[in-house]
Scaffold this motif. Structure first.
Motif, PDB file in Angstrom:
ATOM      1  N   PRO A 176      -0.280   1.835  -3.343  1.00 16.24           N
ATOM      2  CA  PRO A 176      -0.334   3.192  -3.908  1.00 16.24           C
ATOM      3  C   PRO A 176      -1.591   3.400  -4.738  1.00 16.24           C
ATOM      4  O   PRO A 176      -1.932   2.575  -5.594  1.00 16.24           O
ATOM      5  CB  PRO A 176       0.921   3.244  -4.780  1.00 16.24           C
ATOM      6  CG  PRO A 176       1.854   2.272  -4.163  1.00 16.24           C
ATOM      7  CD  PRO A 176       0.988   1.154  -3.649  1.00 16.24           C
ATOM      8  N   GLY A 177      -2.300   4.472  -4.459  1.00 14.43           N
ATOM      9  CA  GLY A 177      -3.488   4.798  -5.214  1.00 14.43           C
ATOM     10  C   GLY A 177      -4.712   3.979  -4.872  1.00 14.43           C
ATOM     11  O   GLY A 177      -5.754   4.112  -5.534  1.00 14.43           O
ATOM     12  N   LYS A 178      -4.615   3.142  -3.863  1.00 14.43           N
ATOM     13  CA  LYS A 178      -5.753   2.293  -3.487  1.00 14.43           C
ATOM     14  C   LYS A 178      -6.157   2.548  -2.047  1.00 14.43           C
ATOM     15  O   LYS A 178      -5.390   3.092  -1.260  1.00 14.43           O
ATOM     16  CB  LYS A 178      -5.396   0.811  -3.676  1.00 14.43           C
ATOM     17  CG  LYS A 178      -5.152   0.412  -5.111  1.00 14.43           C
ATOM     18  CD  LYS A 178      -5.004  -1.086  -5.252  1.00 14.43           C
ATOM     19  CE  LYS A 178      -4.851  -1.488  -6.699  1.00 14.43           C
ATOM     20  NZ  LYS A 178      -4.738  -2.964  -6.855  1.00 14.43           N
ATOM     21  N   GLU A 179      -7.377   2.127  -1.724  1.00 15.06           N
ATOM     22  CA  GLU A 179      -7.858   2.266  -0.359  1.00 15.06           C
ATOM     23  C   GLU A 179      -7.224   1.199   0.538  1.00 15.06           C
ATOM     24  O   GLU A 179      -6.803   0.141   0.073  1.00 15.06           O
ATOM     25  CB  GLU A 179      -9.380   2.134  -0.320  1.00 15.06           C
ATOM     26  CG  GLU A 179     -10.114   3.257  -1.016  1.00 15.06           C
ATOM     27  CD  GLU A 179     -11.616   3.174  -0.823  1.00 15.06           C
ATOM     28  OE1 GLU A 179     -12.306   4.121  -1.240  1.00 15.06           O
ATOM     29  OE2 GLU A 179     -12.098   2.171  -0.275  1.00 15.06           O
ATOM     30  N   ARG A 180      -7.175   1.510   1.814  1.00 19.75           N
ATOM     31  CA  ARG A 180      -6.668   0.538   2.777  1.00 19.75           C
ATOM     32  C   ARG A 180      -7.628  -0.643   2.845  1.00 19.75           C
ATOM     33  O   ARG A 180      -8.849  -0.453   2.914  1.00 19.75           O
ATOM     34  CB  ARG A 180      -6.523   1.196   4.151  1.00 19.75           C
ATOM     35  CG  ARG A 180      -5.760   0.384   5.166  1.00 19.75           C
ATOM     36  CD  ARG A 180      -5.463   1.199   6.412  1.00 19.75           C
ATOM     37  NE  ARG A 180      -4.571   2.316   6.125  1.00 19.75           N
ATOM     38  CZ  ARG A 180      -4.015   3.074   7.070  1.00 19.75           C
ATOM     39  NH1 ARG A 180      -4.273   2.822   8.356  1.00 19.75           N
ATOM     40  NH2 ARG A 180      -3.233   4.067   6.743  1.00 19.75           N
ATOM     41  N   GLU A 181      -7.081  -1.852   2.849  1.00 17.66           N
ATOM     42  CA  GLU A 181      -7.929  -3.045   2.887  1.00 17.66           C
ATOM     43  C   GLU A 181      -7.532  -3.955   4.037  1.00 17.66           C
ATOM     44  O   GLU A 181      -6.356  -4.051   4.411  1.00 17.66           O
ATOM     45  CB  GLU A 181      -7.859  -3.826   1.565  1.00 17.66           C
ATOM     46  CG  GLU A 181      -6.534  -4.478   1.284  1.00 17.66           C
ATOM     47  CD  GLU A 181      -6.582  -5.476   0.129  1.00 17.66           C
ATOM     48  OE1 GLU A 181      -7.649  -6.111  -0.082  1.00 17.66           O
ATOM     49  OE2 GLU A 181      -5.551  -5.633  -0.547  1.00 17.66           O
ATOM     50  N   LEU A 182      -8.538  -4.628   4.576  1.00 21.42           N
ATOM     51  CA  LEU A 182      -8.319  -5.579   5.656  1.00 21.42           C
ATOM     52  C   LEU A 182      -7.732  -6.862   5.090  1.00 21.42           C
ATOM     53  O   LEU A 182      -8.261  -7.415   4.122  1.00 21.42           O
ATOM     54  CB  LEU A 182      -9.640  -5.862   6.366  1.00 21.42           C
ATOM     55  CG  LEU A 182      -9.631  -6.915   7.460  1.00 21.42           C
ATOM     56  CD1 LEU A 182      -8.679  -6.519   8.585  1.00 21.42           C
ATOM     57  CD2 LEU A 182     -11.037  -7.126   8.003  1.00 21.42           C
ATOM     58  N   VAL A 183      -6.665  -7.331   5.707  1.00 25.38           N
ATOM     59  CA  VAL A 183      -5.977  -8.535   5.240  1.00 25.38           C
ATOM     60  C   VAL A 183      -6.293  -9.725   6.134  1.00 25.38           C
ATOM     61  O   VAL A 183      -6.644 -10.799   5.642  1.00 25.38           O
ATOM     62  CB  VAL A 183      -4.458  -8.305   5.200  1.00 25.38           C
ATOM     63  CG1 VAL A 183      -3.725  -9.593   4.829  1.00 25.38           C
ATOM     64  CG2 VAL A 183      -4.106  -7.200   4.222  1.00 25.38           C
ATOM     65  N   ALA A 184      -6.151  -9.549   7.448  1.00 28.35           N
ATOM     66  CA  ALA A 184      -6.338 -10.685   8.360  1.00 28.35           C
ATOM     67  C   ALA A 184      -6.725 -10.179   9.742  1.00 28.35           C
ATOM     68  O   ALA A 184      -6.346  -9.078  10.137  1.00 28.35           O
ATOM     69  CB  ALA A 184      -5.059 -11.520   8.457  1.00 28.35           C
ATOM     70  N   THR A 185      -7.480 -11.023  10.464  1.00 24.35           N
ATOM     71  CA  THR A 185      -7.973 -10.707  11.806  1.00 24.35           C
ATOM     72  C   THR A 185      -7.703 -11.875  12.726  1.00 24.35           C
ATOM     73  O   THR A 185      -7.828 -13.037  12.319  1.00 24.35           O
ATOM     74  CB  THR A 185      -9.487 -10.440  11.767  1.00 24.35           C
ATOM     75  OG1 THR A 185      -9.758  -9.333  10.912  1.00 24.35           O
ATOM     76  CG2 THR A 185     -10.030 -10.154  13.158  1.00 24.35           C
ATOM     77  N   ILE A 186      -7.364 -11.569  13.977  1.00 23.60           N
ATOM     78  CA  ILE A 186      -7.243 -12.598  14.996  1.00 23.60           C
ATOM     79  C   ILE A 186      -7.877 -12.100  16.279  1.00 23.60           C
ATOM     80  O   ILE A 186      -7.699 -10.951  16.666  1.00 23.60           O
ATOM     81  CB  ILE A 186      -5.771 -13.016  15.237  1.00 23.60           C
ATOM     82  CG1 ILE A 186      -5.702 -14.198  16.209  1.00 23.60           C
ATOM     83  CG2 ILE A 186      -4.932 -11.844  15.731  1.00 23.60           C
ATOM     84  CD1 ILE A 186      -4.327 -14.853  16.267  1.00 23.60           C
ATOM     85  N   SER A 187      -8.651 -13.014  16.896  1.00 17.36           N
ATOM     86  CA  SER A 187      -9.255 -12.733  18.198  1.00 17.36           C
ATOM     87  C   SER A 187      -8.772 -13.795  19.170  1.00 17.36           C
ATOM     88  O   SER A 187      -9.055 -14.981  18.985  1.00 17.36           O
ATOM     89  CB  SER A 187     -10.776 -12.773  18.117  1.00 17.36           C
ATOM     90  OG  SER A 187     -11.345 -12.805  19.423  1.00 17.36           O
TER      91      SER A 187
END
Length: 118
Positions: free
Chosen positions: A40-51
């Protein structure tokens, strides 16, 4: 292509949750899958990536050592195992896919709420 998250809920600090992202119509060998979160009140952030094609995983510094992203091509599902959860992990978690086609296409799930509180 559809992405459907599940597995969110309420957990105490130090607890664990496992999120799932079930997909349809997505070629895993030509896609990168990610988990994002938005508090809430924050920007969306990247947590984890998989390729799957590249054979790598990557994590935000804030979750390294606590979260693990994985997937099962045969079952068309990507997981986010979250351990040692902290109150600051509270957010809506979104599954994201970037498919390389061509053309390049992006897809989002509807999100699942994770609340870490005692």
């Amino acid at each position: 292509v559809q992405l459907v998250e599940s597995g969110g809920g309420l957990v105490q600090p130090g607890g664990s949750l496992s999120l799932s992202c079930t997909t349809s119509g997505l070629p895993y060998n030509r896609a990168v899958m990610r988990w994002y979160r938005q508090a809430p009140g924050k920007e969306r952030e990247l947590v984890a990536t998989i390729s799957f094609a590249g054979g790598y995983q990557d994590y935000a510094d804030s979750v390294k050592g606590r979260f693990t992203i994985s997937g099962n091509n045969a079952k068309n599902v990507v997981y986010l195992q979250m351990n040692d959860l902290k109150p600051e992990d509270t957010a809506i978690y979104y599954c994201y896919a970037r498919a390389f086609g061509p053309p390049v296409s992006e897809y989002w799930g509807q999100g699942t709420q994770v609340t870490v509180s005692s």
